[in-house]
Design a protein around this motif. Structure first.
Motif, PDB file in Angstrom:
ATOM      1  N   GLY A 136       0.890  -1.035  -0.049  1.00 60.97           N
ATOM      2  CA  GLY A 136       0.186  -0.031   0.021  1.00 60.97           C
ATOM      3  C   GLY A 136       0.546   1.255  -0.076  1.00 60.97           C
ATOM      4  O   GLY A 136       0.386   2.301  -0.193  1.00 60.97           O
ATOM      5  N   LYS A 137       2.226   1.181   0.455  1.00 59.42           N
ATOM      6  CA  LYS A 137       2.904   2.317   0.440  1.00 59.42           C
ATOM      7  C   LYS A 137       3.629   2.419  -0.965  1.00 59.42           C
ATOM      8  O   LYS A 137       3.554   1.473  -1.847  1.00 59.42           O
ATOM      9  CB  LYS A 137       4.054   2.390   1.118  1.00 59.42           C
ATOM     10  N   THR A 138       3.824   3.461  -1.414  1.00 61.74           N
ATOM     11  CA  THR A 138       4.793   3.974  -2.762  1.00 61.74           C
ATOM     12  C   THR A 138       6.193   3.541  -2.481  1.00 61.74           C
ATOM     13  O   THR A 138       6.867   3.320  -1.310  1.00 61.74           O
ATOM     14  CB  THR A 138       4.667   5.247  -3.113  1.00 61.74           C
ATOM     15  N   VAL A 139       6.866   3.100  -3.644  1.00 65.59           N
ATOM     16  CA  VAL A 139       8.391   2.870  -3.523  1.00 65.59           C
ATOM     17  C   VAL A 139       9.037   4.053  -2.767  1.00 65.59           C
ATOM     18  O   VAL A 139       9.933   3.753  -2.148  1.00 65.59           O
ATOM     19  CB  VAL A 139       8.818   2.627  -4.992  1.00 65.59           C
ATOM     20  N   GLY A 140       8.895   5.030  -3.033  1.00 71.02           N
ATOM     21  CA  GLY A 140       9.425   6.213  -2.438  1.00 71.02           C
ATOM     22  C   GLY A 140       9.333   6.275  -0.865  1.00 71.02           C
ATOM     23  O   GLY A 140      10.061   6.800  -0.037  1.00 71.02           O
ATOM     24  N   GLU A 141       8.144   5.709  -0.279  1.00 70.85           N
ATOM     25  CA  GLU A 141       7.814   5.532   1.000  1.00 70.85           C
ATOM     26  C   GLU A 141       8.416   4.403   1.921  1.00 70.85           C
ATOM     27  O   GLU A 141       8.361   4.279   2.947  1.00 70.85           O
ATOM     28  CB  GLU A 141       6.423   5.774   1.058  1.00 70.85           C
ATOM     29  N   LEU A 169      11.919  -2.958 -10.958  1.00 70.70           N
ATOM     30  CA  LEU A 169      10.964  -3.604 -11.844  1.00 70.70           C
ATOM     31  C   LEU A 169       9.867  -4.117 -10.826  1.00 70.70           C
ATOM     32  O   LEU A 169      10.150  -4.533  -9.818  1.00 70.70           O
ATOM     33  CB  LEU A 169      11.218  -4.559 -12.790  1.00 70.70           C
ATOM     34  N   ILE A 170       8.597  -3.750 -11.223  1.00 75.39           N
ATOM     35  CA  ILE A 170       7.584  -4.281 -10.743  1.00 75.39           C
ATOM     36  C   ILE A 170       6.582  -5.114 -11.748  1.00 75.39           C
ATOM     37  O   ILE A 170       6.238  -4.538 -12.747  1.00 75.39           O
ATOM     38  CB  ILE A 170       6.547  -3.176  -9.996  1.00 75.39           C
ATOM     39  N   ASP A 183       0.356  -9.701 -16.134  1.00 70.77           N
ATOM     40  CA  ASP A 183       1.247  -9.573 -17.227  1.00 70.77           C
ATOM     41  C   ASP A 183       1.756  -8.454 -17.635  1.00 70.77           C
ATOM     42  O   ASP A 183       2.379  -8.245 -18.746  1.00 70.77           O
ATOM     43  CB  ASP A 183       0.478 -10.204 -18.715  1.00 70.77           C
ATOM     44  N   LYS A 184       1.840  -7.501 -16.884  1.00 72.99           N
ATOM     45  CA  LYS A 184       2.429  -6.154 -16.875  1.00 72.99           C
ATOM     46  C   LYS A 184       3.685  -5.973 -16.327  1.00 72.99           C
ATOM     47  O   LYS A 184       3.751  -6.118 -15.079  1.00 72.99           O
ATOM     48  CB  LYS A 184       1.379  -5.019 -16.529  1.00 72.99           C
ATOM     49  N   THR A 185       4.712  -5.328 -16.905  1.00 71.05           N
ATOM     50  CA  THR A 185       5.940  -4.919 -16.267  1.00 71.05           C
ATOM     51  C   THR A 185       6.400  -3.525 -16.392  1.00 71.05           C
ATOM     52  O   THR A 185       6.158  -3.055 -17.606  1.00 71.05           O
ATOM     53  CB  THR A 185       7.299  -5.768 -16.991  1.00 71.05           C
ATOM     54  N   MET A 186       6.580  -2.895 -15.148  1.00 71.19           N
ATOM     55  CA  MET A 186       6.769  -1.373 -15.190  1.00 71.19           C
ATOM     56  C   MET A 186       8.107  -1.058 -14.533  1.00 71.19           C
ATOM     57  O   MET A 186       8.645  -1.817 -13.741  1.00 71.19           O
ATOM     58  CB  MET A 186       5.623  -0.827 -14.333  1.00 71.19           C
ATOM     59  N   ILE A 187       8.733   0.003 -15.041  1.00 70.90           N
ATOM     60  CA  ILE A 187      10.010   0.482 -14.241  1.00 70.90           C
ATOM     61  C   ILE A 187       9.335   1.221 -12.895  1.00 70.90           C
ATOM     62  O   ILE A 187       8.326   1.878 -12.977  1.00 70.90           O
ATOM     63  CB  ILE A 187      10.448   1.563 -15.001  1.00 70.90           C
ATOM     64  N   GLU A 234       2.759   2.236  -6.353  1.00 72.13           N
ATOM     65  CA  GLU A 234       2.262   1.822  -5.108  1.00 72.13           C
ATOM     66  C   GLU A 234       2.691   0.225  -4.999  1.00 72.13           C
ATOM     67  O   GLU A 234       2.381  -0.635  -6.206  1.00 72.13           O
ATOM     68  CB  GLU A 234       0.833   2.172  -4.921  1.00 72.13           C
ATOM     69  N   LEU A 235       3.005  -0.227  -3.978  1.00 67.33           N
ATOM     70  CA  LEU A 235       3.487  -1.639  -3.935  1.00 67.33           C
ATOM     71  C   LEU A 235       2.177  -2.430  -3.550  1.00 67.33           C
ATOM     72  O   LEU A 235       1.137  -2.077  -2.537  1.00 67.33           O
ATOM     73  CB  LEU A 235       4.307  -1.791  -2.612  1.00 67.33           C
ATOM     74  N   MET A 236       1.596  -3.719  -4.237  1.00 66.90           N
ATOM     75  CA  MET A 236       0.357  -4.083  -4.057  1.00 66.90           C
ATOM     76  C   MET A 236       0.495  -5.573  -4.016  1.00 66.90           C
ATOM     77  O   MET A 236       1.666  -6.108  -4.297  1.00 66.90           O
ATOM     78  CB  MET A 236      -0.575  -4.009  -5.388  1.00 66.90           C
ATOM     79  N   ASP A 237      -0.446  -6.314  -3.422  1.00 65.51           N
ATOM     80  CA  ASP A 237      -0.219  -7.585  -2.962  1.00 65.51           C
ATOM     81  C   ASP A 237      -0.375  -8.441  -4.376  1.00 65.51           C
ATOM     82  O   ASP A 237      -0.897  -8.037  -5.369  1.00 65.51           O
ATOM     83  CB  ASP A 237      -1.610  -8.213  -2.197  1.00 65.51           C
TER      84      ASP A 237
END
Length: 720
Positions: free
Chosen positions: A658-663, A674-675, A679-683, A689-692
């Motif tokens: 639930g927190k963002t990468v910056g937090e 990478l997250i 089927d989606k890969t993003m920088i 936001e980090l999700m389950d």
């Protein structure tokens, strides 16, 4: 397509076992400025102006002004070499790597002796001023001061430069006040600053020849400017801090020398200034003599003491680095390269202080220090020549962060200026310089020559000598580039983590097609301006160099590139390259690296790491058999620096869903690159936001990745 990380900060390696052999990088811009400035102000302002005015009259301020310009070629040559090779030993190291160990021995031992003599002279001068208040012989006071400054130097470069900051700040503040108040008093006394006292004789008292000779006399007042090069290894961000610190220091010295001597010739009559060995104090008595408790003169004495102290302190620090650097290269006993508990060359410092005490006790320090100035001029000439040797050597790993302007004319001017000034200093100075050179040559032949097998870059200069070139120098310069760029730039893993990998299975491809793909995909996926990419790629023809049998790499270095970008193209057996490449049929991968021009050498560092991986055992088999983005990343990124794992398997990350990468907290020096979500890969960016259910690619130092694997869900207060 593969994309990986933003920025990786290098892990704290202060506890590494090998670091006790490395000088700590503690010196910042103000430390460089303080050391350069403090090394200049002593006899040049508090003793020499009376002698100089007697030689040239009212034009003495112009002599100081022009001398400040004449030091610029040597200063900028020293700055270029210091940013290309920021290593302890300064002049020694530059001459050794450019012209070979014989010239290095002359530069190292000669510099050490010259700096010791001049620093001993400064401490004797400080003892003389303290003698106004302490009933002690000058020489005894100077010896005690040498021991005290030696102890400060042993305690650490940071402690040394902290003292230097205090001394220089005090000195400059008092001199600025003296200059401003003196100009005001002179204006009130004479009504103008451009009308000169006829008692001084003609503007050029002894003609133009006398004026030129005076420039040579006061030139040595600026010689301390380049001492900071000997501690370049301890400077943070040397590409910026060394040339900028030197330039600011020269500007300060030139202004204060020039305006300070204007005050002297306006306030003091000719007969009073010509014979004065304390000109600043004498002038201060005229317009500050009515201050209560004689405060004005006391402040000038404080400034003089600070000037001599800063010269002596900086002298011990810089002088001790010459034997330290030479010992590492086995030109002098290796014991001198040992570092003490404070990561300073303790034995080298102790030897320097002991020799300084012997000089004070045995020699007429003032006379020998003046003769040593001629040897310093010879070193300036050799440093200017060293820049030309390194530039013309064609060594690809010579990557200075600062380059001498107006090359080659400025180095040539530096050589001619040094030659002219040595001639002006007379027979005794030339004889002393020759004697020191002979002593250095004898030491090299009888002690050092059998212990070293190294040649300088001069063997790279002429093609007919190419077979005698010393390849070890290129590897050493590559190591220096790694050291210079590691602390403030992206690591290899971070560049690979951001790289764009394209897999071609069929078709024919030329570089124009690849350029179009780099521009469009770079803008779409990474927000790299397409026009900038096209302009950089069009700036020169690509020259793909082999880094293994099947992999070719080309590098573009350009100021328009903000951070390194790596584009990788893998070609299957049914894809054909339409480019002029050696052994084209065997080529299966092309790499294009776009890199900024600052810091110099970053592209070489990344290319070196790539070559290391590509030439590793089993690379080609693993690379050609990789079928997915994750597999390609695993091949290119060193396994111990890369972790590809579901968030659920890391308690520290799972607790922060639930927190963002910056937090995120408690991550150490590990970066989320990478997250993968479905089927989606993003920088990963600071706003993601980090999700389950997320799978993350992490980049970092092996120890930090291991700690994160074992870390509890919540960080301790220390980690926060």
């Amino acid at each position: 397509m593969t994309t990986l990380a933003e920025t990786v900060q290098p892990a704290d390696t202060s506890g590494d076992a090998g670091e006790e052999k490395t000088l700590a990088k503690n010196l910042k811009l103000f430390d460089v400025y303080a050391m350069s400035t403090g090394a200049m102000f002593s006899s040049g302002l508090f003793l020499l102006p009376g002698i100089a005015a007697a030689a040239t009259g009212n034009s003495v301020f112009l002599a100081y002004f022009f001398a400040g310009f004449l030091i610029m070629p040597a200063m900028y040559c020293m700055a270029e070499l210091s940013t290309a090779m920021p290593k302890a030993g300064g002049t020694y190291y530059f001459l050794d790597r450019a012209m070979g160990p014989l010239m290095g021995t002359i530069g190292g031992l000669g510099s050490w002796i010259a700096v010791v003599f001049k620093s001993a002279f400064a401490l004797v001068g400080m003892g003389a001023y303290l003698g106004l208040y302490l009933d002690l012989p000058f020489s005894i006071t100077a010896m005690v001061l040498a021991v005290a400054f030696g102890a400060v130097n042993i305690a650490g470069a940071k402690e040394t430069t902290t003292l230097q900051r205090v001394l220089v700040t005090t000195l400059v503040a008092i001199l600025v006040g003296f200059t401003l108040l003196g100009l005001k008093a002179a204006l009130e006394k004479n009504g103008s600053l451009i009308v000169f006292d006829p008692n001084y004789g003609d503007f050029f008292r002894n003609g133009f020849v006398g004026f030129v000779s005076t420039i040579g006399l006061v030139f040595v007042s600026y010689a301390g400017l380049t001492k900071v090069a000997s501690v370049a290894e301890e400077v943070q961000n040397p590409d910026r801090n060394i040339p900028l610190g030197m330039t600011l220091s020269l500007a300060t010295a030139t202004i204060l020398y020039t305006l300070g001597t204007v005050v002297l010739i306006k306030i003091l009559p000719g007969e009073a200034l010509f014979g004065s060995l304390t000109p600043i104090a004498d002038a201060g008595r005229v317009f500050m003599g009515d201050w209560p408790f004689d405060l004005g003169v006391i402040l000038i004495v404080v400034a003089a003491i600070a000037a001599f102290a800063s010269t002596g302190n900086a002298g011990i620090m810089s002088a001790s680095r010459y034997p330290y650097a030479m010992a590492k290269d086995r030109l002098v006993p290796e014991k001198l390269a040992e570092l003490g508990r404070f990561k300073t060359p303790t034995i080298s410092i102790l030897m320097t202080v002991a020799f300084m005490i012997a000089v004070i006790a045995i020699f007429d320090v003032a006379s020998v220090a003046k003769l040593a100035s001629a040897f310093q001029l010879l070193l300036f000439m050799l440093v200017c020549a060293a820049v030309m040797v390194m530039r013309e050597s064609g060594i690809s790993t010579y990557k200075p962060g600062f380059k001498v302007p107006l090359y080659p004319w400025m180095p040539i001017a530096g050589i001619l200026i040094g030659f002219w000034l040595i001639i002006e200093m007379g027979t005794m100075a030339i004889a002393f310089t020759g004697m020191m050179v002979i002593l250095c040559v004898v030491w090299y032949n009888f002690y050092a020559s059998k212990r070293v097998d190294r040649r300088g870059a001069i063997f790279h200069v002429h093609e007919r000598l190419g077979r005698n070139a010393y390849e070890g120098l290129e590897h050493e310069l590559m190591t220096i580039i790694n050291d210079r760029t590691q602390a403030q730039n992206l690591s290899y893993e971070a560049v690979i983590a951001r790289s764009l990998v394209t897999d071609f299975r069929y078709g024919r491809y030329d570089f124009e097609q690849l350029s179009t793909l780099m521009a469009t995909e770079g803008e779409a996926r990474y927000d790299i301006d397409a026009e900038t990419t096209r302009a950089v790629l069009a700036s020169f023809e690509p020259h793909f160099r082999p880094i293994s049998d099947g992999v070719r790499l080309t590098r573009y270095v350009d100021s328009r590139v903000k951070e390194p970008e790596l584009f990788i193209f893998r070609f299957g057996p049914k894809a054909r390259l339409e480019m002029a490449l050696d052994d084209q049929d065997d080529v299966h991968t092309l790499m294009v690296l776009l890199s900024p021009d600052k810091p110099a050498g970053l592209d070489m560092r990344i290319a070196g790491h790539l070559a290391e991986i590509v030439q590793g055992e089993g690379f080609e088999r693993r690379w050609l058999s990789a079928q997915s983005e994750a597999e390609l990343n695993d091949v290119l990124v060193r396994d111990d620096h890369f972790l590809h794992v579901p968030v659920a398997q890391l308690p520290r990350l799972k607790a922060q869903l639930g927190k963002t990468v910056g937090e995120l907290t408690g991550m150490g020096d590990v970066v989320v690159a990478l997250i993968e979500r479905g089927d989606k890969t993003m920088i990963a960016t600071a706003d993601n936001e980090l999700m389950d259910g997320d799978v993350v690619a992490l980049v970092g130092e092996p120890d930090d990745l291991m700690r994160l694997r074992r870390a509890p869900a919540h960080p301790s207060p220390e980690e926060e």
